[in-house]
Write a protein that holds these residues in place. Structure first.
Motif, short mmCIF file in Angstrom:
data_model
loop_
_atom_site.label_atom_id
_atom_site.label_comp_id
_atom_site.label_asym_id
_atom_site.label_seq_id
_atom_site.Cartn_x
_atom_site.Cartn_y
_atom_site.Cartn_z
N PHE A 88 51.34 37.54 29.37
CA PHE A 88 51.42 36.08 29.48
C PHE A 88 52.84 35.58 29.25
N ASP A 89 53.30 34.75 30.16
CA ASP A 89 54.66 34.19 30.11
C ASP A 89 54.60 32.79 30.72
N VAL A 90 54.73 31.78 29.89
CA VAL A 90 54.58 30.41 30.39
C VAL A 90 55.69 30.07 31.37
N HIS A 91 56.85 30.70 31.25
CA HIS A 91 57.92 30.47 32.23
C HIS A 91 57.48 30.93 33.62
N ALA A 92 56.88 32.11 33.70
CA ALA A 92 56.41 32.63 34.99
C ALA A 92 55.28 31.78 35.53
N ALA A 95 56.77 28.58 37.01
CA ALA A 95 57.47 28.80 38.27
C ALA A 95 56.51 29.06 39.41
N ARG A 96 55.45 29.83 39.14
CA ARG A 96 54.48 30.11 40.20
C ARG A 96 53.72 28.86 40.62
N LEU A 97 53.24 28.09 39.64
CA LEU A 97 52.50 26.88 39.98
C LEU A 97 53.38 25.88 40.71
N ASP A 98 54.63 25.77 40.29
CA ASP A 98 55.56 24.87 40.96
C ASP A 98 55.71 25.26 42.43
N ALA A 99 55.81 26.56 42.69
CA ALA A 99 55.95 27.04 44.06
C ALA A 99 54.69 26.78 44.87
N VAL A 100 53.53 27.01 44.27
CA VAL A 100 52.27 26.78 44.98
C VAL A 100 52.08 25.31 45.29
N TYR A 101 52.29 24.45 44.29
CA TYR A 101 52.11 23.02 44.50
C TYR A 101 53.07 22.51 45.58
N ALA A 102 54.31 22.97 45.53
CA ALA A 102 55.30 22.51 46.51
C ALA A 102 54.93 22.95 47.91
N LEU A 275 62.99 24.79 36.00
CA LEU A 275 62.66 24.55 37.40
C LEU A 275 63.66 23.55 37.97
N SER A 276 64.68 24.07 38.59
CA SER A 276 65.78 23.21 39.02
C SER A 276 65.40 22.34 40.21
N PRO A 278 61.88 21.47 43.22
CA PRO A 278 60.47 21.72 43.56
C PRO A 278 60.28 23.03 44.28
N GLY A 279 59.27 23.78 43.83
CA GLY A 279 58.88 24.97 44.56
C GLY A 279 59.78 26.16 44.38
N GLN A 280 60.48 26.28 43.28
CA GLN A 280 61.30 27.45 43.04
C GLN A 280 60.38 28.62 42.72
N PRO A 281 60.37 29.71 43.51
CA PRO A 281 59.42 30.79 43.31
C PRO A 281 59.75 31.63 42.11
N ASP A 282 58.72 32.26 41.57
CA ASP A 282 58.88 33.18 40.45
C ASP A 282 59.57 34.44 40.94
N ALA A 283 60.55 34.91 40.21
CA ALA A 283 61.33 36.06 40.63
C ALA A 283 60.68 37.37 40.29
N ALA A 284 59.59 37.34 39.49
CA ALA A 284 58.96 38.59 39.08
C ALA A 284 58.30 39.29 40.25
#
Length: 284
Positions: A88-92, A95-102, A275-276, A278-284
């Motif tokens: 679990f990583d709240v940063h990841a 980032a993932r939800l931001d990308a999905v929503y965008a 999250l600089s 909208p929609g910045q994808p997770d790099a993992a």
């Protein structure tokens, strides 16, 4: 006749677990779909949610499949399974939800989101075990709240309140809504969409067709299938959870539990600040 396409993404909650029908599971999203369209419009509903899905699954697999269907309405309800993993990583998650929503917003789809109760409280785990899970779920909910507002989502507050405490709304597993609970979720989403002028059909009926599970059924599930569910979902978390519980107890004895809450809040703030755009994808 116009076609309105509704695609539902997420985990077992959206898959419909807890709301059985002859063909398998139905769930709140299918119930909601029936009330979206008015005269002259038909709804084309696709449920691509999958039991056990995490935010990464939604980003990497479900979102491309959903967008290929050219949805007019798309729901994204996910995050509980992330809290049950040692990774679990709240940063990841943010980032993932931001990308999905965008991605959904860029296609012009109406986005539906929801915050959810924490699994530790629903299962009735002891405090030292439940509190770390609750803290994680609060972090995910805080991210969902902020990003839902940022991306203009229709957001349902479903993390607490009477519906969480009312066991008549929940299935025998105590983690998924029963038929009545799924109907309530559908009705609450429908009310929000109607208020926004986005739902034009009748509201889903709230009264179930099947009786709620009995107390003996709940106990039987916990003693049999429930053990397997916990093992499948939490195997990699259990060693870490023991350590988290020990930390929780130490802070409780010292009267410094507020530090853990403050640290979690800082982590959420940092994750959202990272999250600089909208929609910045997770790099993992």
């Amino acid at each position: 006749m116009r076609t309105l396409r509704f695609v539902a993404m997420g985990d077992s909650l959206t898959e419909g677990v807890g709301d059985p029908v002859e063909a398998g599971w139905r769930g709140w999203a299918a119930l909601l779909a029936e009330g979206l369209a008015g005269p002259g419009t038909r709804v084309e509903f696709h449920n691509i949610a999958a039991s056990g899905a995490q935010t990464e699954d939604v980003l990497r697999r479900q979102t491309p499949a959903a967008l290929a269907l050219r949805p007019d309405v798309v729901s994204v309800v996910v995050g509980v399974n992330d809290t049950l993993r040692c990774t679990f990583d709240v940063h990841a998650v943010a980032a993932r939800l931001d990308a999905v929503y965008a991605a959904c917003g860029q296609r012009g789809a109406v986005l539906l989101t929801a915050c959810l109760p924490d699994p530790g409280a629903m299962l009735g785990l002891p405090g030292a075990l439940a509190r770390p899970l609750a803290r994680r779920q609060r972090a995910v909910n805080a991210v969902v709240h902020t990003l839902s507002e940022r991306h203009g989502a229709v957001h349902l507050h479903a993390a607490d309140g009477e519906w969480v405490a009312d066991r008549a709304l929940w299935s025998a597993d105590r983690l998924h809504p029963g038929e009545r609970g799924h109907r309530l979720l559908a009705a609450r989403f429908h009310a929000l969409l109607t208020a926004e002028g986005l739902a034009h059909g009748g509201a889903p009926a709230c009264e179930p067709q099947l009786p709620p599970p009995t107390r003996s059924a709940r106990l039987w599930w916990l003693a049999t299938a429930g053990t397997g569910w916990v093992a499948r979902r939490c195997t990699d978390l259990l060693p870490q959870l023991v350590g988290l519980a020990a930390t929780e107890l130490r802070h409780h004895v010292r009267g410094t539990s507020a530090r853990l809450d403050l640290s979690a809040a800082h982590a959420v703030s940092a994750a959202l600040a990272a999250l600089s755009g909208p929609g910045q994808p997770d790099a993992a």
